[in-house]
Scaffold this motif. Structure first.
Motif, mmCIF file in Angstrom:
data_model
loop_
_atom_site.group_PDB
_atom_site.id
_atom_site.type_symbol
_atom_site.label_atom_id
_atom_site.label_comp_id
_atom_site.label_asym_id
_atom_site.label_seq_id
_atom_site.Cartn_x
_atom_site.Cartn_y
_atom_site.Cartn_z
ATOM 1 N N THR A 143 0.943 -1.229 -0.095
ATOM 2 C CA THR A 143 0.094 0.008 0.039
ATOM 3 C C THR A 143 0.817 1.334 0.002
ATOM 4 O O THR A 143 0.474 2.158 -0.566
ATOM 5 C CB THR A 143 -1.055 0.152 1.112
ATOM 6 O OG1 THR A 143 -0.400 -0.230 2.404
ATOM 7 C CG2 THR A 143 -2.183 -0.828 0.931
ATOM 8 N N LEU A 161 -3.536 -7.540 -0.548
ATOM 9 C CA LEU A 161 -3.974 -6.125 0.180
ATOM 10 C C LEU A 161 -4.661 -6.313 1.303
ATOM 11 O O LEU A 161 -5.172 -5.130 1.667
ATOM 12 C CB LEU A 161 -4.383 -5.468 -1.083
ATOM 13 C CG LEU A 161 -3.325 -5.112 -2.236
ATOM 14 C CD1 LEU A 161 -4.074 -4.820 -3.589
ATOM 15 C CD2 LEU A 161 -2.332 -4.000 -2.041
ATOM 16 N N ASN A 213 -3.279 -0.988 -5.616
ATOM 17 C CA ASN A 213 -4.579 -1.403 -5.361
ATOM 18 C C ASN A 213 -4.956 -2.846 -5.760
ATOM 19 O O ASN A 213 -4.184 -3.188 -6.775
ATOM 20 C CB ASN A 213 -5.836 -0.311 -5.788
ATOM 21 C CG ASN A 213 -5.749 0.151 -7.142
ATOM 22 O OD1 ASN A 213 -5.622 -0.970 -7.973
ATOM 23 N ND2 ASN A 213 -5.992 1.385 -7.683
ATOM 24 N N GLN A 222 -11.767 -2.725 -1.065
ATOM 25 C CA GLN A 222 -11.023 -1.677 -1.137
ATOM 26 C C GLN A 222 -11.789 -0.806 -2.326
ATOM 27 O O GLN A 222 -11.773 -1.509 -3.412
ATOM 28 C CB GLN A 222 -9.665 -1.746 -1.408
ATOM 29 C CG GLN A 222 -8.576 -0.587 -1.563
ATOM 30 C CD GLN A 222 -7.182 -1.145 -2.203
ATOM 31 O OE1 GLN A 222 -7.246 -1.978 -2.867
ATOM 32 N NE2 GLN A 222 -6.458 -0.302 -1.890
#
Ligand code: HEC
Ligand code: HEC
Ligand code: HEC
Length: 407
Positions: A216, A267, A221, A272
């Motif tokens: 990150t 992630l 992403n 997200q």
């Protein structure tokens, strides 16, 4: 219902065929192909050399040939080799074979893999002898290594996370063995269990930090990660060095659903939202920087006057992960070593990149890399000449300066 073993009849029945297909998919997800393909022979005939500090180890023939392959294996033998690092033919296996990760594979998946491999056509191919230095050439020594470092599988579903996250974790760890390259190793080449995914130097390249924090911080992403693993390019750049074959031979074969799961796990997010930072634009002042002059002269022809590249064949420098990492090692090694020409399947027009170790002085490399990292990576710490010289020395000592990995 009682059935005859399908293979006794020569033709696998429908259930067996489904199992074989599942095994074929898993062999890609676990990337057996990449390590066991032969530079000379066919797929799965082995013969790929792995350099370790103790000597060169060759992958073996895992086709169903009885004399040179694993045609004499039973299902239990196959399981022993894949999940426990013990071959009924050779004895204890060197951990270049990633049984450390595969030990977490499910029983069902091992069964499917076996169905696939036992039905592979037999190819006779004798792999080269391992060239190990004493005492690592004694396989019995490996028994103690395995006893010291190989833990029993403790893989359990984390019920506080979604099924997608759990599937992603299984794909990345048990099958995809990402940690074999991205987790630092101790002096005995065993992965350090307290630093999982924190990054590792491999054949002189940095296999960078894959922890949630690391990824990150570099602006990854889910969409970036899926694109990178499926097509081999993303806003953060292209997979190079041994990561190229991971994408090319393995992750590009995964279903979209599995890729989504892997990205969800890496992630650590199920929800997200996609938010991409706009690319930094060079100012007139930036273009007067001596670092920019070096860039314009040596790099802009391929990577573009504004560092925009020509994706997918030439990666962009804007936000490229080599520039956004806190440690300049990756940026410096790319410039010094260059990159080989790529297989046309992923990057059709790529011509590769020359190494600049003999074209630029250490002072010039430091200046250029400092500039790129400041404008395209928000890394304001200058790279010193001494740091560049240290990396050159290290690559020279390890014999990686004019050489790329062969597989
Ligand atoms: C990172 C590279 C790598 C990957 C990935 C890999 N292997 Fe291996 N494998 C090796 C090497 C190297 C050896 C030989 C080790 C030795 O000689 O001690 C080996 C040995 C083996 C053996 C023992 C063969 C014998 O002669 O007894 C089997 C079986 C095997 N691998 C199956 C697999 C399967 C199935 C997969 C995928 C699920 C796989 N390997 C993935 C590198 C790899
Ligand atoms: C055979 C070794 C190897 C394995 C296995 C491996 N990687 Fe890598 N990976 C590398 C190397 C070396 C790099 C650095 C190359 C580069 O930056 O282009 C890298 C880079 C990456 C990057 C880019 C990081 C960045 O900062 O740009 C990502 C993301 C990544 N790997 C994900 C994975 C995932 C997910 C897996 C498991 C499915 C995996 N890797 C398995 C060697 C490996
Ligand atoms: C002849 C064209 C060419 C020139 C000149 C060139 N590059 Fe590259 N560069 C490439 C290609 C193609 C790749 C991607 C190779 C691959 O697919 O792995 C690349 C990759 C890179 C990477 C790795 C990016 C990533 O995402 O993995 C960096 C960093 C880089 N170049 C920096 C530079 C710098 C700095 C210069 C000038 C000193 C330069 N390049 C000169 C073609 C070039």
């Amino acid at each position: 219902m009682v059935c005859l073993p399908s293979t006794a009849l020569g033709v696998p029945d429908k259930a067996e065929q489904t199992l074989i297909e599942k095994g074929r998919y898993l062999s890609r997800a676990a990337n057996c192909y990449s390590c066991h393909k032969s530079p000379q022979g066919g797929p799965y005939t082995g013969g790929v050399g792995f350099e370790t500090p103790f000597g060169t180890i060759y992958s073996t023939n895992i086709t169903s040939d009885v004399e040179t392959g694993i045609g004499s294996y039973s299902e239990a033998d196959f399981d022993q080799a894949v999940r426990h690092g013990y071959s009924s033919i050779r004895g204890y296996l060197y951990a270049a074979m990633p049984f450390n990760s595969y030990r977490d594979m499910s029983d069902d998946d091992v069964k499917a893999l076996w169905a696939y491999f036992k039905n592979l056509p037999a190819i006779r191919y004798e792999v080269p002898e391992n060239q190990m230095t004493f005492p690592a050439n004694i396989r019995l020594g490996l028994f103690f290594w395995n006893a010291l470092f190989l833990e029993e599988s403790s893989f359990v579903e984390d019920t506080s996370r979604t099924p997608a996250w759990n599937r992603g974790r299984y794909l990345a760890t048990a099958l995809g063995h990402c940690g074999e390259c991205h987790t630092p190793r101790n002096l005995f080449m065993a992965p350090q269990t307290d630093s999982v995914f924190e990054g590792n130097i491999l054949e002189g390249w940095l296999a960078s930090n894959l922890t949630v924090e690391g990824l990150t911080a570099q602006g990854w992403n889910k969409a970036d990660m899926i694109r990178y693993l499926k097509y081999g390019h993303s806003r953060q750049g292209a997979p190079s060095a041994s990561m190229h074959s991971v994408v090319h031979d393995s992750t590009s074969y995964l279903t979209n659903k599995d890729l989504d799961s892997m990205a969800t796990y890496l992630l650590s997010t199920d929800t997200q939202k996609l938010e991409s930072k706009p690319y930094p634009v060079l100012t007139t002042k930036d273009k007067q920087d001596p670092g920019y002059h070096l860039y314009a002269q040596h790099c802009a022809g391929c990577h573009g006057a504004n560092g925009q590249g020509a994706p997918p064949s030439v990666p962009s420098m804007q936000g490229n992960s080599s520039n956004t990492l806190p440690d300049p090692y990756a940026s410096v090694t790319f410039v010094l070593r260059g990159l080989p020409d790529r297989h046309p399947q992923i990057n059709k027009n790529s011509q590769g990149m020359p190494g600049f170790v003999d074209m630029l002085s250490a002072a010039e490399v430091a200046e250029l890399v400092t500039f790129m990292r400041r404008v395209w990576g928000e890394q304001t710490q200058p790279v010193s000449i001494a740091e560049v010289e240290r990396i050159v020395e290290q690559l020279r000592d390890d014999n990686w300066l004019y050489r790329h990995s062969e597989h």
